[in-house]
Design a protein around this motif. Structure first.
Motif, PDB file in Angstrom:
ATOM      1  N   UNK A   9     -19.396  42.671  35.489  1.00 22.09           N
ATOM      2  CA  UNK A   9     -19.239  40.775  36.415  1.00 22.09           C
ATOM      3  C   UNK A   9     -18.073  40.487  35.333  1.00 22.09           C
ATOM      4  N   UNK A  10     -17.251  41.074  34.624  1.00 23.88           N
ATOM      5  CA  UNK A  10     -16.295  41.160  33.305  1.00 23.88           C
ATOM      6  C   UNK A  10     -15.762  41.934  32.842  1.00 23.88           C
ATOM      7  N   UNK A  11     -14.829  41.164  31.912  1.00 23.61           N
ATOM      8  CA  UNK A  11     -14.099  42.438  31.044  1.00 23.61           C
ATOM      9  C   UNK A  11     -15.248  43.033  30.037  1.00 23.61           C
ATOM     10  N   UNK A  12     -14.438  43.792  29.621  1.00 27.60           N
ATOM     11  CA  UNK A  12     -15.379  44.984  28.813  1.00 27.60           C
ATOM     12  C   UNK A  12     -15.739  44.357  27.485  1.00 27.60           C
ATOM     13  N   UNK A  19     -21.049  40.115  21.797  1.00 22.75           N
ATOM     14  CA  UNK A  19     -21.254  41.235  21.877  1.00 22.75           C
ATOM     15  C   UNK A  19     -20.025  41.902  22.537  1.00 22.75           C
ATOM     16  N   UNK A  20     -19.672  43.066  21.573  1.00 22.59           N
ATOM     17  CA  UNK A  20     -18.380  43.954  21.452  1.00 22.59           C
ATOM     18  C   UNK A  20     -18.303  44.723  22.609  1.00 22.59           C
ATOM     19  N   UNK A  21     -16.962  45.194  22.926  1.00 13.21           N
ATOM     20  CA  UNK A  21     -16.819  45.566  24.041  1.00 13.21           C
ATOM     21  C   UNK A  21     -16.963  47.246  23.943  1.00 13.21           C
ATOM     22  N   UNK A  22     -17.044  47.985  22.619  1.00 14.26           N
ATOM     23  CA  UNK A  22     -17.377  49.171  22.142  1.00 14.26           C
ATOM     24  C   UNK A  22     -19.362  49.246  22.899  1.00 14.26           C
ATOM     25  N   UNK A  23     -19.976  47.964  22.187  1.00  8.55           N
ATOM     26  CA  UNK A  23     -21.606  48.246  22.597  1.00  8.55           C
ATOM     27  C   UNK A  23     -21.822  48.151  24.244  1.00  8.55           C
ATOM     28  N   UNK A  24     -20.657  47.184  24.790  1.00  6.08           N
ATOM     29  CA  UNK A  24     -20.804  47.385  26.629  1.00  6.08           C
ATOM     30  C   UNK A  24     -20.696  48.080  26.841  1.00  6.08           C
ATOM     31  N   UNK A  25     -19.364  48.767  26.584  1.00  6.69           N
ATOM     32  CA  UNK A  25     -18.460  50.309  26.798  1.00  6.69           C
ATOM     33  C   UNK A  25     -19.785  51.412  26.848  1.00  6.69           C
ATOM     34  N   UNK A  26     -20.550  51.585  25.846  1.00  6.16           N
ATOM     35  CA  UNK A  26     -21.614  52.766  25.256  1.00  6.16           C
ATOM     36  C   UNK A  26     -22.744  51.853  26.437  1.00  6.16           C
ATOM     37  N   UNK A  27     -23.095  50.785  26.455  1.00 11.06           N
ATOM     38  CA  UNK A  27     -24.714  50.827  27.078  1.00 11.06           C
ATOM     39  C   UNK A  27     -24.351  50.620  29.145  1.00 11.06           C
ATOM     40  N   UNK A  28     -23.226  50.184  28.898  1.00  7.44           N
ATOM     41  CA  UNK A  28     -23.005  50.287  30.854  1.00  7.44           C
ATOM     42  C   UNK A  28     -22.841  51.231  30.853  1.00  7.44           C
ATOM     43  N   UNK A  29     -21.346  52.001  30.414  1.00 11.66           N
ATOM     44  CA  UNK A  29     -20.380  53.363  30.468  1.00 11.66           C
ATOM     45  C   UNK A  29     -21.459  53.993  30.279  1.00 11.66           C
ATOM     46  N   UNK A  78     -33.031  46.395  35.913  1.00  9.85           N
ATOM     47  CA  UNK A  78     -33.157  45.577  34.533  1.00  9.85           C
ATOM     48  C   UNK A  78     -31.224  45.606  34.274  1.00  9.85           C
ATOM     49  N   UNK A  79     -30.667  46.421  34.507  1.00  9.75           N
ATOM     50  CA  UNK A  79     -30.083  46.122  33.549  1.00  9.75           C
ATOM     51  C   UNK A  79     -28.378  45.263  34.523  1.00  9.75           C
ATOM     52  N   UNK A  80     -28.886  45.879  36.043  1.00 14.90           N
ATOM     53  CA  UNK A  80     -27.883  45.354  36.952  1.00 14.90           C
ATOM     54  C   UNK A  80     -27.995  43.098  36.239  1.00 14.90           C
ATOM     55  N   UNK A  81     -29.268  42.888  36.422  1.00 17.25           N
ATOM     56  CA  UNK A  81     -30.201  41.597  36.175  1.00 17.25           C
ATOM     57  C   UNK A  81     -29.061  41.751  34.753  1.00 17.25           C
ATOM     58  N   UNK A  82     -28.901  42.110  34.206  1.00 18.24           N
ATOM     59  CA  UNK A  82     -29.182  41.461  32.649  1.00 18.24           C
ATOM     60  C   UNK A  82     -27.853  41.248  32.598  1.00 18.24           C
ATOM     61  N   UNK A  83     -26.672  42.387  33.605  1.00 19.43           N
ATOM     62  CA  UNK A  83     -25.007  41.993  33.015  1.00 19.43           C
ATOM     63  C   UNK A  83     -24.759  40.459  33.271  1.00 19.43           C
ATOM     64  N   UNK A 165     -30.193  50.217  21.533  1.00 18.61           N
ATOM     65  CA  UNK A 165     -29.027  50.548  22.091  1.00 18.61           C
ATOM     66  C   UNK A 165     -28.241  49.053  22.438  1.00 18.61           C
ATOM     67  N   UNK A 166     -29.012  48.378  22.408  1.00 20.36           N
ATOM     68  CA  UNK A 166     -28.321  47.046  23.208  1.00 20.36           C
ATOM     69  C   UNK A 166     -28.152  46.179  22.348  1.00 20.36           C
ATOM     70  N   UNK A 167     -28.719  45.810  20.942  1.00 27.93           N
ATOM     71  CA  UNK A 167     -27.876  45.891  19.287  1.00 27.93           C
ATOM     72  C   UNK A 167     -27.352  45.840  18.371  1.00 27.93           C
ATOM     73  N   UNK A 168     -27.589  47.480  18.455  1.00 31.02           N
ATOM     74  CA  UNK A 168     -27.190  48.245  17.037  1.00 31.02           C
ATOM     75  C   UNK A 168     -26.383  48.557  16.443  1.00 31.02           C
ATOM     76  N   UNK A 169     -24.677  48.589  17.535  1.00 33.54           N
ATOM     77  CA  UNK A 169     -23.666  48.633  16.866  1.00 33.54           C
ATOM     78  C   UNK A 169     -23.389  46.810  16.529  1.00 33.54           C
ATOM     79  N   UNK A 170     -23.017  45.916  16.877  1.00 29.15           N
ATOM     80  CA  UNK A 170     -23.234  44.699  16.884  1.00 29.15           C
ATOM     81  C   UNK A 170     -24.247  44.156  15.504  1.00 29.15           C
TER      82      UNK A 170
END
Ligand code: MN3
Length: 200
Positions: A9-12, A19-29, A78-83, A165-170
């Motif tokens: 629902x927003x840009x990465x 919450x970094x673009x890198x985390x979102x890229x891996x977590x979502x993508x 769960x992930x769709x809801x989380x975003x 995986x939700x938070x380790x990169x950040x």
């Protein structure tokens, strides 16, 4: 029916720096997409192929022969809801009816935040922290792995993913810092308010 990876629902990079673009890229993508792909493989050619996601989750819940199907379907949900639980410039205290309900259930926003954090941080291993509605009462619960409140008759209002995986990169091993940043800067209270209104 083939499930698709829902768009964010927003840009990465919208949730930077919390919450970094890198985390979102891996977590979502990668992670979220893998659950979608696995779900599609598992329902292909079965009687569940034509069913909706919630119907599949409820059909597979508690069935030892369908653990893989349940895990992937529930993780897609769960992930769709989380975003949708996050937005740029979110977090802090909610307002209006939701604020009143939180004060009523937990004493104050501060007490709610403390208990939400304890619930999410206290989940051993992988899982989720949730604010749910159960028989018109607001409650804080955590679920392991892919478990999701709908299988217990609870309506999800808000969730935070506490798989590593939700938070380790950040945040590396600092799960409490991630949950604190989620509460202070990311929660989309408008989405939570919509979920509460829809549940009535
Ligand atoms: Mn996740």
């Amino acid at each position: 029916m083939t499930f698709n990876l829902p768009s964010l629902p927003y840009a990465e990079d919208a949730l930077e720096p919390y919450y970094s673009a890198k985390t979102i890229s891996f977590h979502h993508g990668k992670h979220h997409k893998a659950y979608v792909d696995n779900l599609n493989k598992l329902i292909a050619g079965t009687e569940l192929e034509s069913k909706g996601l919630e119907e599949i989750i409820l059909a597979a819940a508690g069935d030892p022969a369908r653990v893989g199907l349940f895990n992937n379907a529930a993780q897609v949900w769960n992930h769709t809801f989380f975003w949708h639980c996050m937005k740029s410039g979110g977090g802090g205290k909610p307002a209006g009816e939701l604020a009143r309900r939180i004060d009523q259930a937990f004493g104050s926003y501060e007490k709610f935040a403390e208990q939400f954090k304890a619930t999410a941080v206290g989940r051993f291993g992988s899982g989720w922290g949730w604010l749910v509605l159960e028989r018109d009462a607001l409650k804080l619960v955590s679920t392991p792995n892919a478990e999701t409140p709908m299988t217990k008759g609870q309506t999800a209002l808000l969730t935070v993913d506490v798989w590593e995986h939700a938070y380790y990169l950040d945040y590396q091993n600092r799960r409490p810092d991630f949950v604190q940043a989620f509460l202070d800067h990311l929660v989309d209270w408008d989405f939570v308010t919509e979920n509460l209104a829809r549940a009535k």
